[in-house]
Design a protein around this motif. Sequence first.
Motif, mmCIF file in Angstrom:
data_model
loop_
_atom_site.group_PDB
_atom_site.id
_atom_site.type_symbol
_atom_site.label_atom_id
_atom_site.label_comp_id
_atom_site.label_asym_id
_atom_site.label_seq_id
_atom_site.Cartn_x
_atom_site.Cartn_y
_atom_site.Cartn_z
ATOM 1 N N ASN A 21 63.765 3.453 -3.299
ATOM 2 C CA ASN A 21 62.895 2.985 -2.216
ATOM 3 C C ASN A 21 63.008 3.947 -1.036
ATOM 4 O O ASN A 21 63.899 4.795 -0.993
ATOM 5 C CB ASN A 21 63.201 1.528 -1.818
ATOM 6 C CG ASN A 21 64.621 1.344 -1.340
ATOM 7 O OD1 ASN A 21 65.088 2.034 -0.444
ATOM 8 N ND2 ASN A 21 65.321 0.388 -1.940
ATOM 9 N N ALA A 22 62.128 3.809 -0.085
ATOM 10 C CA ALA A 22 62.098 4.739 1.047
ATOM 11 C C ALA A 22 63.324 4.612 1.941
ATOM 12 O O ALA A 22 63.766 5.605 2.522
ATOM 13 C CB ALA A 22 60.823 4.538 1.858
ATOM 14 N N ALA A 119 56.267 6.834 5.331
ATOM 15 C CA ALA A 119 56.039 5.726 4.402
ATOM 16 C C ALA A 119 54.596 5.242 4.408
ATOM 17 O O ALA A 119 54.077 4.832 3.377
ATOM 18 C CB ALA A 119 56.982 4.569 4.723
ATOM 19 N N SER A 141 57.032 5.855 0.943
ATOM 20 C CA SER A 141 57.308 4.571 0.297
ATOM 21 C C SER A 141 56.171 4.230 -0.659
ATOM 22 O O SER A 141 55.009 4.485 -0.361
ATOM 23 C CB SER A 141 57.425 3.465 1.346
ATOM 24 O OG SER A 141 57.539 2.200 0.714
ATOM 25 N N GLY A 154 59.907 5.183 -3.946
ATOM 26 C CA GLY A 154 59.578 6.115 -2.880
ATOM 27 C C GLY A 154 59.877 7.524 -3.335
ATOM 28 O O GLY A 154 60.276 7.756 -4.485
#
Length: 169
Positions: A21-22, A119, A141, A154
Amino acid sequence: QELEKKLESYLNVKHVICVTNATIGLMMAAEALELKGKVIMPSFTFIASAQSLSWTGIEPVFCDVDPITHQIAIEQIDVLVDDDVTGIMGVNLWGGACNPVALEAFASSRNLKLYFDSAQAFGCKVGDTRIANFGSLEVFSFHATKVLSATEGGCLCTNDDFLAARLRN
């Protein structure tokens, strides 16, 4: 790896490193850039931007934002720089971009590292340059609420071979 190659081609960037994930990507970025002390960031962003710094032992320093664009107010950064500041995290909001060219010039003039939480900016351009090509690296993201949605995940993008190797390691 196939996704990374497709993203590299679309974003016109040398390296894409996919992550869970980001937020994890932002933490990896801070560590790969060897940031310490304090990092300046906009006061208006998603909490994960600041948490990524706190979770890596860095103090976020919040900069005012432009009241119309809600992007970081570059003219307000200088007063926040002290001997403990090692970097700036720009944040590109709502399918738009802060002024990455001006941020690059400022960071360079103060010998600060610069990276971006992008993101919400997948597919955006500044002039003819796609977001993903500014600063040392940019983090995207793929969360369900973002421009490019894949439920979660991400990636980090960089044109720096050494930094890409650090991130992959």
